[in-house]
Design a protein around this motif. Sequence first.
Motif, mmCIF file in Angstrom:
data_model
loop_
_atom_site.group_PDB
_atom_site.id
_atom_site.type_symbol
_atom_site.label_atom_id
_atom_site.label_comp_id
_atom_site.label_asym_id
_atom_site.label_seq_id
_atom_site.Cartn_x
_atom_site.Cartn_y
_atom_site.Cartn_z
ATOM 1 N N TYR A 1 0.847 -1.196 0.000
ATOM 2 C CA TYR A 1 0.000 0.000 0.000
ATOM 3 C C TYR A 1 0.877 1.239 0.000
ATOM 4 O O TYR A 1 1.805 1.357 0.804
ATOM 5 C CB TYR A 1 -0.887 0.013 1.253
ATOM 6 N N CYS B 1 0.675 5.516 0.046
ATOM 7 C CA CYS B 1 -0.202 6.672 0.218
ATOM 8 C C CYS B 1 -0.169 7.526 -1.045
ATOM 9 O O CYS B 1 0.892 7.909 -1.523
ATOM 10 C CB CYS B 1 0.236 7.509 1.419
ATOM 11 N N CYS C 1 -6.604 5.662 4.911
ATOM 12 C CA CYS C 1 -5.602 4.665 4.502
ATOM 13 C C CYS C 1 -5.782 3.360 5.288
ATOM 14 O O CYS C 1 -5.611 2.275 4.738
ATOM 15 C CB CYS C 1 -4.189 5.219 4.662
ATOM 16 N N HIS D 1 4.038 -1.095 3.627
ATOM 17 C CA HIS D 1 3.330 0.176 3.554
ATOM 18 C C HIS D 1 4.397 1.223 3.284
ATOM 19 O O HIS D 1 5.420 1.258 3.952
ATOM 20 C CB HIS D 1 2.604 0.465 4.863
ATOM 21 N N HIS E 1 1.031 10.812 10.129
ATOM 22 C CA HIS E 1 0.087 10.030 9.327
ATOM 23 C C HIS E 1 0.224 8.509 9.533
ATOM 24 O O HIS E 1 -0.753 7.835 9.862
ATOM 25 C CB HIS E 1 0.236 10.399 7.853
ATOM 26 N N HIS E 2 1.412 7.995 9.337
ATOM 27 C CA HIS E 2 1.559 6.538 9.446
ATOM 28 C C HIS E 2 1.447 6.036 10.885
ATOM 29 O O HIS E 2 0.948 4.942 11.136
ATOM 30 C CB HIS E 2 2.879 6.095 8.796
ATOM 31 N N GLU F 1 -2.128 5.765 11.369
ATOM 32 C CA GLU F 1 -2.682 4.606 10.646
ATOM 33 C C GLU F 1 -2.472 3.322 11.452
ATOM 34 O O GLU F 1 -3.354 2.479 11.543
ATOM 35 C CB GLU F 1 -1.988 4.445 9.284
HETATM 36 ZN ZN ZN Z 1 -1.862 7.234 3.874
#
Ligand code: ZN
Length: 465
Positions: free
Chosen positions: A25, A27, A207, A222, A232-233, A236
């Motif tokens: 994945y 972003c 995400c 990722h 962000h991560h 997540e």
């Molecule tokens: Zn993302």
Amino acid sequence: MKLYNTLTRTKEEFVPLEEGKVKMYVCGPTVYNYIHIGNARPFIIFDTLRRYLEYRGYDVTYVQNFTDVDDKIIKRGHEEHISPEEVANKYIEEYFEDADGLGIKRANVHPRVTDNIQEIIAFVKELEDKGYAYEVNGDVYFDTKKFEGYGKLSKQNQDDLEAGARIEVNSQKRHPMDFVLWKSKKEGEPGWQSPWGEGRPGWHIECSVMSNRYLGETIDIHAGGQDLAFPHHENEIAQSEAKSGKTFSNYWVHNGYININNEKMSKSKGNFFTVRDISNSYDLEIVRFFMLSAHYRNPVNFSDEMLTQAKTALERLYNAKEKLEFTISNLQESSITEDEKSLAIELDGFRAKFINAMEDDINTADAISVIFELSRFINTNVDEKSSLEFAKKCLDEFNELTSVLNIVNKKNDDMLDEEIENLIQKRVDAKKNKDFKLADDIRQELLDKGIILEDTRQGTKWKRA
Ligand SMILES: [Zn+2]
């Protein structure tokens, strides 16, 4: 293969969850503008990682999202008097145009946030039910204190994070690091019905939801820019692992920053370049080549001078390939000679070296050096006295390695339709004159350039191989 995992700060042996398969994945962009050169870097790097894994025989499922609901998109819509949806649609199309120019393969799925609203609501509801999220006046926040592993990616503990957090005036949050999962609708914004009233998703949740929906609870890789690692991560991970109780991603891969003329890229400094701006002066393959010339984790400095250097270097590879193709076109059918047998072993060595470089945390810089070594080897060892078999073997290897990086893949001698038609006419004339040798030579010449002829009662038809 070794990959540097941000989670452990070490190069680790890459072992996928399921043998032969990779779930990945990346972003994707927020589609309110053309992508800039900083966005382009991760897309090129992770496209290359994917291509390399596929080259090594893995079946890769690659998901890259489009953030199509966001403050910037709403603002752009207001400025241009169009709906946020129209803004997003426009810039998704523009993204694909730039991505195609940069040689970036389409993801298996390019999910959009607005196509995942019900999934997002269900995900947030589950976090709330499990006690990881709380609602205040129609906004829903993630309770970072409830998730024990918070800070594990960025290697920061909660207290340090809180000490560094900006004090928000009138915050409804319980703790400074809590982040929004669902935002209540404000005047002039798009909104969807939810258990907490009308609203829209926060950024981070998309995400987690889309990765879960298209790849499952645990994935292999990722990836994204280094600037996304926190928050962000980190967020997540918190959302996904709080919900599933399982590891979200086994490997976290981040690329380094990009500077422009040795300065941080920023709109206020006027050194902000979109890929589209650059495409006015340079073929975008040069940008791809430039990005791959550096190690992905190092910062790169982007300047006109650097791009010009990249252009010259790439041209050298094109020239080497063209020269080899020309030599081949003049060689008669012949098998590899005794003398060439040892050269053929040497030739295989370049492939092995290339793979070694790529296995070492996708060292594309070294991999490109190997391609230059290979082109020097070909220059020295292939000429009009070579056997056709050996010369072709050299070309195959050159094409094999460059195609992994997706460079030097344009047929420089890409024949125009007009040229093809002219040759076909020449062949028709040759046949009329019973010059079958010339006719056959023309057929072969076209075939070497990937043009297949088919003689039909209506005349000669052709297609590209
Ligand atoms: Zn993302």
